[in-house]
Motif scaffolding. Sequence first.
Motif, PDB file in Angstrom:
ATOM      1  N   ASP A 362      34.100  16.574   4.999  1.00  0.00           N
ATOM      2  CA  ASP A 362      34.504  16.632   6.407  1.00  0.00           C
ATOM      3  C   ASP A 362      34.093  15.354   7.138  1.00  0.00           C
ATOM      4  O   ASP A 362      34.847  14.824   7.970  1.00  0.00           O
ATOM      5  CB  ASP A 362      33.860  17.831   7.105  1.00  0.00           C
ATOM      6  N   LEU A 363      32.908  14.861   6.825  1.00  0.00           N
ATOM      7  CA  LEU A 363      32.431  13.632   7.455  1.00  0.00           C
ATOM      8  C   LEU A 363      33.318  12.447   7.081  1.00  0.00           C
ATOM      9  O   LEU A 363      33.666  11.611   7.931  1.00  0.00           O
ATOM     10  CB  LEU A 363      30.981  13.362   7.056  1.00  0.00           C
ATOM     11  N   ALA A 364      33.671  12.355   5.796  1.00  0.00           N
ATOM     12  CA  ALA A 364      34.528  11.259   5.354  1.00  0.00           C
ATOM     13  C   ALA A 364      35.857  11.265   6.123  1.00  0.00           C
ATOM     14  O   ALA A 364      36.368  10.200   6.517  1.00  0.00           O
ATOM     15  CB  ALA A 364      34.783  11.364   3.851  1.00  0.00           C
ATOM     16  N   LYS A 365      36.393  12.434   6.360  1.00  0.00           N
ATOM     17  CA  LYS A 365      37.649  12.544   7.112  1.00  0.00           C
ATOM     18  C   LYS A 365      37.443  12.134   8.566  1.00  0.00           C
ATOM     19  O   LYS A 365      38.267  11.404   9.141  1.00  0.00           O
ATOM     20  CB  LYS A 365      38.166  13.975   7.025  1.00  0.00           C
ATOM     21  N   ALA A 366      36.324  12.581   9.159  1.00  0.00           N
ATOM     22  CA  ALA A 366      36.058  12.264  10.564  1.00  0.00           C
ATOM     23  C   ALA A 366      35.885  10.766  10.782  1.00  0.00           C
ATOM     24  O   ALA A 366      36.255  10.230  11.835  1.00  0.00           O
ATOM     25  CB  ALA A 366      34.813  13.013  11.037  1.00  0.00           C
ATOM     26  N   LEU A 367      35.344  10.073   9.787  1.00  0.00           N
ATOM     27  CA  LEU A 367      35.096   8.636   9.929  1.00  0.00           C
ATOM     28  C   LEU A 367      36.381   7.822   9.868  1.00  0.00           C
ATOM     29  O   LEU A 367      36.367   6.620  10.182  1.00  0.00           O
ATOM     30  CB  LEU A 367      34.124   8.171   8.839  1.00  0.00           C
ATOM     31  N   THR A 368      37.478   8.436   9.473  1.00  0.00           N
ATOM     32  CA  THR A 368      38.755   7.726   9.440  1.00  0.00           C
ATOM     33  C   THR A 368      39.521   7.868  10.752  1.00  0.00           C
ATOM     34  O   THR A 368      40.588   7.255  10.920  1.00  0.00           O
ATOM     35  CB  THR A 368      39.644   8.246   8.296  1.00  0.00           C
ATOM     36  N   GLU A 369      39.013   8.658  11.670  1.00  0.00           N
ATOM     37  CA  GLU A 369      39.703   8.894  12.931  1.00  0.00           C
ATOM     38  C   GLU A 369      39.541   7.700  13.866  1.00  0.00           C
ATOM     39  O   GLU A 369      38.706   6.818  13.658  1.00  0.00           O
ATOM     40  CB  GLU A 369      39.169  10.178  13.574  1.00  0.00           C
ATOM     41  N   ALA A 449      32.794  12.215  -2.002  1.00  0.00           N
ATOM     42  CA  ALA A 449      33.749  12.235  -0.885  1.00  0.00           C
ATOM     43  C   ALA A 449      34.289  10.852  -0.566  1.00  0.00           C
ATOM     44  O   ALA A 449      35.135  10.709   0.332  1.00  0.00           O
ATOM     45  CB  ALA A 449      33.085  12.841   0.350  1.00  0.00           C
ATOM     46  N   GLY A 450      33.792   9.827  -1.262  1.00  0.00           N
ATOM     47  CA  GLY A 450      34.277   8.478  -1.042  1.00  0.00           C
ATOM     48  C   GLY A 450      33.566   7.719   0.054  1.00  0.00           C
ATOM     49  O   GLY A 450      34.024   6.638   0.465  1.00  0.00           O
ATOM     50  N   LEU A 451      32.455   8.251   0.534  1.00  0.00           N
ATOM     51  CA  LEU A 451      31.694   7.547   1.568  1.00  0.00           C
ATOM     52  C   LEU A 451      31.008   6.332   0.958  1.00  0.00           C
ATOM     53  O   LEU A 451      30.524   6.387  -0.181  1.00  0.00           O
ATOM     54  CB  LEU A 451      30.656   8.491   2.190  1.00  0.00           C
ATOM     55  N   PRO A 452      30.947   5.210   1.676  1.00  0.00           N
ATOM     56  CA  PRO A 452      30.332   3.993   1.132  1.00  0.00           C
ATOM     57  C   PRO A 452      28.815   4.120   1.054  1.00  0.00           C
ATOM     58  O   PRO A 452      28.153   4.330   2.072  1.00  0.00           O
ATOM     59  CB  PRO A 452      30.749   2.911   2.135  1.00  0.00           C
ATOM     60  N   ILE A 453      28.248   4.006  -0.132  1.00  0.00           N
ATOM     61  CA  ILE A 453      26.823   4.172  -0.363  1.00  0.00           C
ATOM     62  C   ILE A 453      26.209   2.827  -0.759  1.00  0.00           C
ATOM     63  O   ILE A 453      26.743   2.109  -1.609  1.00  0.00           O
ATOM     64  CB  ILE A 453      26.552   5.194  -1.496  1.00  0.00           C
ATOM     65  N   THR A 454      25.076   2.492  -0.131  1.00  0.00           N
ATOM     66  CA  THR A 454      24.339   1.280  -0.443  1.00  0.00           C
ATOM     67  C   THR A 454      22.918   1.657  -0.850  1.00  0.00           C
ATOM     68  O   THR A 454      22.340   2.577  -0.265  1.00  0.00           O
ATOM     69  CB  THR A 454      24.284   0.331   0.776  1.00  0.00           C
ATOM     70  N   THR A 455      22.375   0.962  -1.817  1.00  0.00           N
ATOM     71  CA  THR A 455      20.979   1.165  -2.208  1.00  0.00           C
ATOM     72  C   THR A 455      20.178  -0.083  -1.899  1.00  0.00           C
ATOM     73  O   THR A 455      20.722  -1.175  -1.733  1.00  0.00           O
ATOM     74  CB  THR A 455      20.859   1.473  -3.711  1.00  0.00           C
ATOM     75  N   GLY A 456      18.837   0.096  -1.812  1.00  0.00           N
ATOM     76  CA  GLY A 456      17.947  -1.027  -1.544  1.00  0.00           C
ATOM     77  C   GLY A 456      17.362  -0.959  -0.154  1.00  0.00           C
ATOM     78  O   GLY A 456      17.793  -0.167   0.697  1.00  0.00           O
ATOM     79  N   ALA A 457      16.350  -1.806   0.076  1.00  0.00           N
ATOM     80  CA  ALA A 457      15.649  -1.814   1.351  1.00  0.00           C
ATOM     81  C   ALA A 457      16.545  -2.354   2.452  1.00  0.00           C
ATOM     82  O   ALA A 457      17.359  -3.242   2.252  1.00  0.00           O
ATOM     83  CB  ALA A 457      14.381  -2.658   1.249  1.00  0.00           C
ATOM     84  N   GLU A 458      16.368  -1.803   3.652  1.00  0.00           N
ATOM     85  CA  GLU A 458      17.094  -2.263   4.818  1.00  0.00           C
ATOM     86  C   GLU A 458      16.294  -3.330   5.536  1.00  0.00           C
ATOM     87  O   GLU A 458      15.081  -3.457   5.383  1.00  0.00           O
ATOM     88  CB  GLU A 458      17.329  -1.100   5.787  1.00  0.00           C
ATOM     89  N   GLY A 459      16.987  -4.063   6.367  1.00  0.00           N
ATOM     90  CA  GLY A 459      16.274  -5.049   7.170  1.00  0.00           C
ATOM     91  C   GLY A 459      15.357  -4.402   8.167  1.00  0.00           C
ATOM     92  O   GLY A 459      14.275  -4.895   8.455  1.00  0.00           O
ATOM     93  N   ALA A 460      15.784  -3.266   8.735  1.00  0.00           N
ATOM     94  CA  ALA A 460      14.948  -2.569   9.708  1.00  0.00           C
ATOM     95  C   ALA A 460      15.338  -1.108   9.702  1.00  0.00           C
ATOM     96  O   ALA A 460      16.498  -0.754   9.604  1.00  0.00           O
ATOM     97  CB  ALA A 460      15.134  -3.159  11.109  1.00  0.00           C
TER      98      ALA A 460
END
Length: 463
Positions: A362-369, A449-460
Amino acid sequence: MFFVDTLEIEGLGNRSYLAGGPGGAVAVDPPRDIDQVIAAAARRGVRISYVAETHVHNDYVTGGLELARLTGAHYLVPAGADVSYRRVLVHDGDDFDVDPAAGLSLRAVATPGHTPHHTAYVLSEQGRDVAAFTGGSLLIGTVGRPDLVEPRLTERLARAQHASAHRLADQLADEVPVLPTHGFGSFCSAGQAGTDATTVGAERRRNDALVKDVDTFVADLLAGLDDIPAYYIHMGPVNSAGPATVDLTPPSLADPAELARRLAAGEWVVDLRARAAFAAGHLAGSFNFEGDGKLATYLAWLIPWGKPVTLLAESPAQLAAAQRELVRVGIDRPAAAATGDPVGWPRPGEQLRTFRRATFADLAKALTEDEPPLVLDVRRDGERTAGRIDGTLHIPLHQLHRRSGELPEGVLWIHCAGGTRAGIAASLLDAAGRQVVAVDDGFGAADEAGLPITTGAEGAAGA
């Protein structure tokens, strides 16, 4: 013939043990609700002659002092522990006759690391070691965390954990069962501990403390430490002073007017029902901490310490179970309670509130709106580093109540790793008047669901 009975304290991720023979038994690291320990001894038809603490606990209130008082048992506490009550001072190498006729004895082994005074206990039958109660030292695949006492001692205690694990392994045969107190979901574990039965031999092959050199072990251990639950700071002092007797009698029942008064006063009104039921209809301003989840851990972590709490439950049995969970972490008496159908909880003319539940699909669909929603990740930092949805906001659940003002305006879709924490977070924000959607789904479904996933530390980190 000796026995060992395991008492699961699932909400806290701990285990307690009753062990002995026909002529006597020892209770190791008992929970505060000691009636279950007494019942276990009654089923065995044995007398509890010793109560043993491996350390002054930081994650729950002990029942050891009260159990020893009620049963007349000797109360064994490591000599280095700073406590204010009478006990038997336990030193390294001390032996205690649990059941002399059966040849059962208990040997103390100093195992500093989780705390400076930590002590393990080895049960022997006719001189043969048959069980090792390792408390917060040697766990299943890992060790107890060394950062709960004093930040300046953390590295020293981490090195002590390594040495203590090797000391146990050197003293004990491969077939001796390892029976830890922590590590079954407890935040006292320094890493992801296993839950299956284990032995000294199995730990020799897989436990980081026994397969890594000390410098590598310490570096990895310290790098993997996560946030400490806020309520831990209150547990040690309570245990050192001597906990009060538990009162599990039902709290007084509140009518809708009283519930409204307590909400208006800023008290916490906690709904124990399943998150799906809460989302479908709940008292405005109430928070949802599921009785079947890690109720004690999450509620005690988030609630301002000492704040009055009123419990809303679907049944008296659910209310009683929650009281039992909460006394284990020092939340002793609910201010009031209400049970039954939630339609009876608001005042006349007031309506129950609702919010939507959804999946990652459902989230993946909502993000395309055209106007995609804001997405809030309430997992801990380490979980987010392992994998996160691109573009999401991040405030760990245990920080949300004091940082909710950082969140931008708009509808918030909230997710965690499995749905429980997202439900809690949604209830906190819903009570503050925000429009929320709780993603009640396993995080593995985000990738599916096809959501873009990233691994690793974030800048903040943060919102």
